[in-house]
Design an enzyme around this catalytic site. Structure first.
Site, short mmCIF file in Angstrom:
data_model
loop_
_atom_site.label_atom_id
_atom_site.label_comp_id
_atom_site.label_asym_id
_atom_site.label_seq_id
_atom_site.Cartn_x
_atom_site.Cartn_y
_atom_site.Cartn_z
N HIS A 67 47.98 46.80 36.58
CA HIS A 67 47.26 46.53 37.84
C HIS A 67 46.66 45.13 37.85
CE1 HIS A 67 43.03 47.11 36.40
NE2 HIS A 67 43.55 48.02 35.58
N ASP A 183 41.03 43.47 31.76
CA ASP A 183 41.42 44.76 32.34
C ASP A 183 41.73 44.48 33.80
OD1 ASP A 183 41.66 47.35 33.26
OD2 ASP A 183 39.54 47.83 33.06
N GLU A 215 43.63 49.36 41.53
CA GLU A 215 43.50 50.44 40.54
C GLU A 215 42.05 50.80 40.30
OE1 GLU A 215 43.08 52.04 36.32
OE2 GLU A 215 42.20 50.28 37.28
N GLU A 216 41.17 49.82 40.32
CA GLU A 216 39.77 50.04 39.94
C GLU A 216 38.99 50.85 40.97
OE1 GLU A 216 38.79 49.52 37.11
OE2 GLU A 216 39.86 47.84 36.21
N HIS A 325 34.93 45.74 31.94
CA HIS A 325 34.02 46.04 33.04
C HIS A 325 32.66 45.37 32.86
CE1 HIS A 325 36.22 49.61 35.11
NE2 HIS A 325 37.08 48.80 34.51
#
Length: 358
Positions: A67, A183, A215-216, A325
């Site tokens: 992603h 990420d 995606e998140e 994150h």
């Protein structure tokens, strides 16, 4: 892909601004590097697809996915004093947010700097200091003095995306990378690198990659992408949270510089045990370091692919990311290399008969 080119790709991906729904800069970087590798196409949700030119009709389809979006923020309102009220995009812990620099996209399409601020300790009571900080008590300060200055001079409006303001750094003596958005930008780089390794080669399977959006915020892009690809089997590249700086030794399952991680289970998916064993056996066969994990939290695009159509055997190939994150992350380049090598070997040994056995 040569090491220097891979590092350039990772740097550009990490530095690109791209919270969920605003992945344009990331897609542009992937197009720049991907145009040399295969056929590129997009859909209306900004998923980017990369197909090998050597793909043939009537062969099983191997779906690779990573992603493009990152966690960040969005401007919800502008206060009379010119500061910005914001909401989080993706999973944040409130205590990790304040006192960091961010970049805010203005109406001209450029990004301006800001600082996430909260009430200074000088004006806090003892009870204020001891209570948990809430995102609703924070603002973004861009140096403006009024609502009008924010809107007319800085040209910031509600709905503006906000990303952490962090620049990529590489430390060659230890082969460690520092930056934001690993990420899953490290997964995007690994997937593009993997597909590039097969240029000019014949395979008994077709390989199609999706650089999926959003995606998140609920695996949104992949829900569209999997319908386009219609895979028979899938490998999902992830920037998985590293656990080696806070876990007890016996619970460490995604340490830095110990190889990529193959996840047996998370909240959303139990990995196909036959495909998982196949991947682990490949790692052992070619002496590629790999880690295994069983997670009680988290989830990936793999869960969506796994449930598509009649069910798609899917594994998650995670590259450990310390402090995912948050504003700042750390990744080992060796983990990236081993992830690419493992993915290549897995794909090389896939054929219709093997897929049927899963």
């Amino acid at each position: 892909m040569e090491k220097e080119k891979a590092l350039d790709l990772i740097k550009e991906l990490s530095n690109a601004n791209g919270v969920s729904g605003f992945e344009d800069e990331v897609v542009a970087v992937l197009k720049k590097y991907g145009k040399e590798i295969g056929e590129l196409s997009e859909d209306r949700i900004r998923n980017l697809f990369l197909k090998r030119q050597e793909n043939k009709e009537n062969q099983p389809i191997v779906h690779l996915d990573a992603h493009t979006d990152e966690v960040g923020f969005m401007v919800q309102a502008i206060k009379p004093n010119g500061t910005l009220v914001f909401l989080t995009i993706g999973g944040w812990v409130a205590s990790n947010i304040p006192a960091h620099r961010v970049r805010i996209r203005n109406s001209d399409g450029g990004y301006i700097p800001g600082i996430i601020a909260s009430q200074p300790p000088h004006f806090m009571s003892e009870s204020d200091r001891n209570k948990p900080l809430d995102v609703g008590e924070m603002v973004i300060d861009i140096g403006s003095l009024s609502y009008d200055e924010t809107v007319n001079d800085f040209k910031v409006k509600i709905g503006a995306p906000v990303v952490p303001d962090v620049a990529f750094e590489y430390f060659p003596e230890k082969e460690r990378m520092f930056g934001k958005a690993f990420d899953c930008r490290i997964g995007c780089a690994a997937m593009l690198d993997t597909i590039g390794r097969f240029q000019g080669k014949e395979l008994p399977v077709n390989v199609i990659g999706s650089f999926s959006s959003q995606e998140e915020v609920g695996d949104r892009g992949i829900k569209v992408a999997v319908k386009e690809v219609q895979p028979d089997i899938a490998i999902v590249f992830e920037g998985c949270p590293a656990d080696d700086t806070f876990s007890e030794p016996h619970m460490i399952q995604s340490a830095l510089s110990k190889g990529p991680m193959l996840r047996h289970m998370d909240v959303l998916m139990i990995t196909n045990p036959r495909f998982q064993k196949f991947a682990l056996d490949i790692a052992k066969k070619y002496d590629i370091p790999v880690q295994e994990s069983v997670r009680k939290g988290g989830g990936t695009n793999g869960a969506v692919i796994n449930l598509a159509e009649k069910g798609v055997p899917t594994i998650v190939l995670g590259i450990p990311v310390r402090y995912a994150h948050t504003h700042y992350s750390i990744v080992s380049f060796s983990d990236y290399q081993h992830a690419v090598n493992l993915a290549v070997k897995i794909i090389e040994e896939l054929d219709a008969a093997t897929l049927a056995s899963f």
